[in-house]
Enzyme design. Structure first.
Site, mmCIF file in Angstrom:
data_model
loop_
_atom_site.group_PDB
_atom_site.id
_atom_site.type_symbol
_atom_site.label_atom_id
_atom_site.label_comp_id
_atom_site.label_asym_id
_atom_site.label_seq_id
_atom_site.Cartn_x
_atom_site.Cartn_y
_atom_site.Cartn_z
ATOM 1 N N SER A 35 0.830 -1.198 0.000
ATOM 2 C CA SER A 35 0.000 0.000 0.000
ATOM 3 C C SER A 35 0.872 1.259 0.000
ATOM 4 O O SER A 35 1.861 1.345 0.740
ATOM 5 C CB SER A 35 -0.882 -0.022 1.254
ATOM 6 O OG SER A 35 -1.543 1.201 1.397
ATOM 7 N N ILE A 93 3.909 10.886 4.659
ATOM 8 C CA ILE A 93 2.888 11.356 3.723
ATOM 9 C C ILE A 93 1.662 11.868 4.478
ATOM 10 O O ILE A 93 1.037 12.856 4.079
ATOM 11 C CB ILE A 93 2.476 10.212 2.748
ATOM 12 C CG1 ILE A 93 3.708 9.581 2.088
ATOM 13 C CG2 ILE A 93 1.487 10.731 1.696
ATOM 14 C CD1 ILE A 93 4.571 10.509 1.280
ATOM 15 N N LEU A 96 -1.127 10.062 5.064
ATOM 16 C CA LEU A 96 -2.358 9.471 4.529
ATOM 17 C C LEU A 96 -3.095 10.398 3.556
ATOM 18 O O LEU A 96 -4.325 10.464 3.560
ATOM 19 C CB LEU A 96 -3.307 9.024 5.654
ATOM 20 C CG LEU A 96 -2.791 7.902 6.560
ATOM 21 C CD1 LEU A 96 -3.799 7.603 7.671
ATOM 22 C CD2 LEU A 96 -2.509 6.633 5.765
ATOM 23 N N CYS A 123 -0.117 3.248 10.701
ATOM 24 C CA CYS A 123 0.529 4.422 10.105
ATOM 25 C C CYS A 123 1.129 5.280 11.212
ATOM 26 O O CYS A 123 0.404 5.729 12.103
ATOM 27 C CB CYS A 123 -0.468 5.241 9.285
ATOM 28 S SG CYS A 123 0.282 6.754 8.647
ATOM 29 N N LYS A 183 -2.957 -4.767 9.030
ATOM 30 C CA LYS A 183 -1.544 -4.393 8.849
ATOM 31 C C LYS A 183 -1.000 -3.802 10.138
ATOM 32 O O LYS A 183 -1.478 -2.766 10.614
ATOM 33 C CB LYS A 183 -1.390 -3.396 7.706
ATOM 34 C CG LYS A 183 0.077 -3.061 7.414
ATOM 35 C CD LYS A 183 0.217 -2.347 6.102
ATOM 36 C CE LYS A 183 1.654 -2.039 5.763
ATOM 37 N NZ LYS A 183 1.795 -1.390 4.466
ATOM 38 N N ASN A 194 4.365 -2.663 8.835
ATOM 39 C CA ASN A 194 4.416 -1.284 8.343
ATOM 40 C C ASN A 194 5.803 -0.696 8.676
ATOM 41 O O ASN A 194 6.669 -1.391 9.201
ATOM 42 C CB ASN A 194 3.285 -0.458 8.964
ATOM 43 C CG ASN A 194 2.862 0.701 8.065
ATOM 44 O OD1 ASN A 194 3.688 1.295 7.371
ATOM 45 N ND2 ASN A 194 1.588 1.026 8.067
ATOM 46 N N GLY A 238 7.643 -2.893 -1.553
ATOM 47 C CA GLY A 238 7.302 -1.481 -1.357
ATOM 48 C C GLY A 238 8.358 -0.549 -1.917
ATOM 49 O O GLY A 238 8.352 -0.193 -3.099
HETATM 50 C C1 SIN Z 1 1.537 7.745 5.149
HETATM 51 O O1 SIN Z 1 0.596 8.029 4.397
HETATM 52 O O2 SIN Z 1 2.014 8.567 5.945
HETATM 53 C C2 SIN Z 1 2.145 6.378 5.108
HETATM 54 C C3 SIN Z 1 1.161 5.316 5.318
HETATM 55 C C4 SIN Z 1 1.530 4.348 6.375
HETATM 56 O O3 SIN Z 1 2.631 4.372 6.911
HETATM 57 O O4 SIN Z 1 0.680 3.518 6.716
#
Ligand code: SIN
Length: 304
Positions: free
Chosen positions: A22, A72, A74, A131, A166, A193, A266
């Protein structure tokens, strides 16, 4: 395609055990020029939330000597646009799609998961309770077994597709968490993760990431992933998707021998968009050279 690589995960047949993690593959179409998406075992999409999210302030990525930090936050377009724009396109492919779900409350996870399940366009869901880059939700639901199990129970009541969970490598007792999630009805686990981390600009005396901390992925975390998969496999029979720092077919097979039924690639996609194809090729040669009838014979074959 060598049928000896085929695997079944929670009733879903994959032509091979190699999928993408993902958040590392966009919605798939971005990679269409580099590989035939239908060569993959499955595709896991970027986590979606109920409403669109703008994500964290830049910079959001920092490369380290042995991996990548991301923060990021999310960023996503929200579940409805995701279903209409991305899932609609992906579901036309001969490719199982696992849609990743995030949220900041149990109700949000249930709502998003329910809409994805009702869309009929996802083969399974992955609950992202790991996350490290958001203030609310994310890992908040995935470190404590009672909260994680309650979430799984509620999502399972609402959804008609298999649910993978996850988890973060920070889970204090991975074996116990895995067992309790299996008892709560999880159909599978995705391990692991990213590992929380940060980097510093020593001249500017500032963090390298806009959100200060991020999640580390890439080769540095592979041994952590192998241990997590091995620890969980000793406690559960449900499928495990192993991920974390896979760079080639050998590191992918390490996770399978440790107990993963499938793997997800990934960070390696960023340096080599054809990494998955090379890994599938390497697995084919390995299975052939060892005279295996099916790759599943390797799952959890570790002798300790
Ligand atoms: C993110 O969008 O910050 C990363 C996603 C994640 O680590 O699950």
């Amino acid at each position: 395609m060598d049928s000896r690589l085929a695997v079944e995960l929670a009733g879903i047949r994959l032509r091979n055990p190699v999928m993408v993690c993902s958040g590392t593959f966009g919605s798939g179409s971005e990679y269409g020029d580099f590989l035939d998406l239908e060569s993959l075992g499955a595709l896991v999409t970027k986590s979606v939330t109920l409403n669109p999210r703008a994500g964290n302030p830049p910079p959001r990525i920092w490369e380290t000597p042995s991996g990548m930090l991301n923060s990021i936050g999310l960023e996503n377009k929200g579940v409805e646009r995701f279903i209409q724009e991305d899932l609609a396109h992906l579901s036309a492919l001969e490719l199982p799609v696992i849609a990743s779900v995030a949220g900041s409350s149990v109700e949000e996870y249930v709502e998003v998961a329910g809409r994805l399940s009702d869309s009929g366009r996802a083969s399974a869901l992955e609950l992202n309770v790991s996350c490290p880059n958001v203030k609310r939700g994310g890992v908040e639901f995935g470190l404590e077994s009672q909260a994680a199990c309650e979430l799984v129970t509620r999502v399972k009541e609402r959804c008609g597709v298999p649910i993978f969970v996850k988890l973060s490598p920070l889970v204090p007792d991975m074996g116990a968490m895995a067992r309790l999630l299996q008892e709560a009805g999880a159909d599978g686990l995705s391990l692991i993760n990213t590992v929380p981390g940060m980097a510093v600009d020593i001249e500017g005396k500032k963090p390298r990431l806009g959100a200060v901390t991020g999640g580390l992925s890439g080769p540095a975390i592979h041994p952590i992933a192998v241990r997590s998969v091995w620890t969980a496999r000793q406690q559960v029979g449900i499928p495990i998707i192993g991920m974390g720092g896979i760079t080639d077919w050998r590191s992918a097979l390490e996770l399978i021998v440790a107990g993963a039924n499938a793997v997800a690639v990934g960070t390696a996609n960023f340096t080599d968009p054809q990494a998955t194809i090379k890994i599938i090729g390497g697995m084919e040669s390995f299975v052939q050279a060892r005279g295996l009838d099916r790759i599943g014979e390797l799952v959890g074959s570790l002798r300790v």
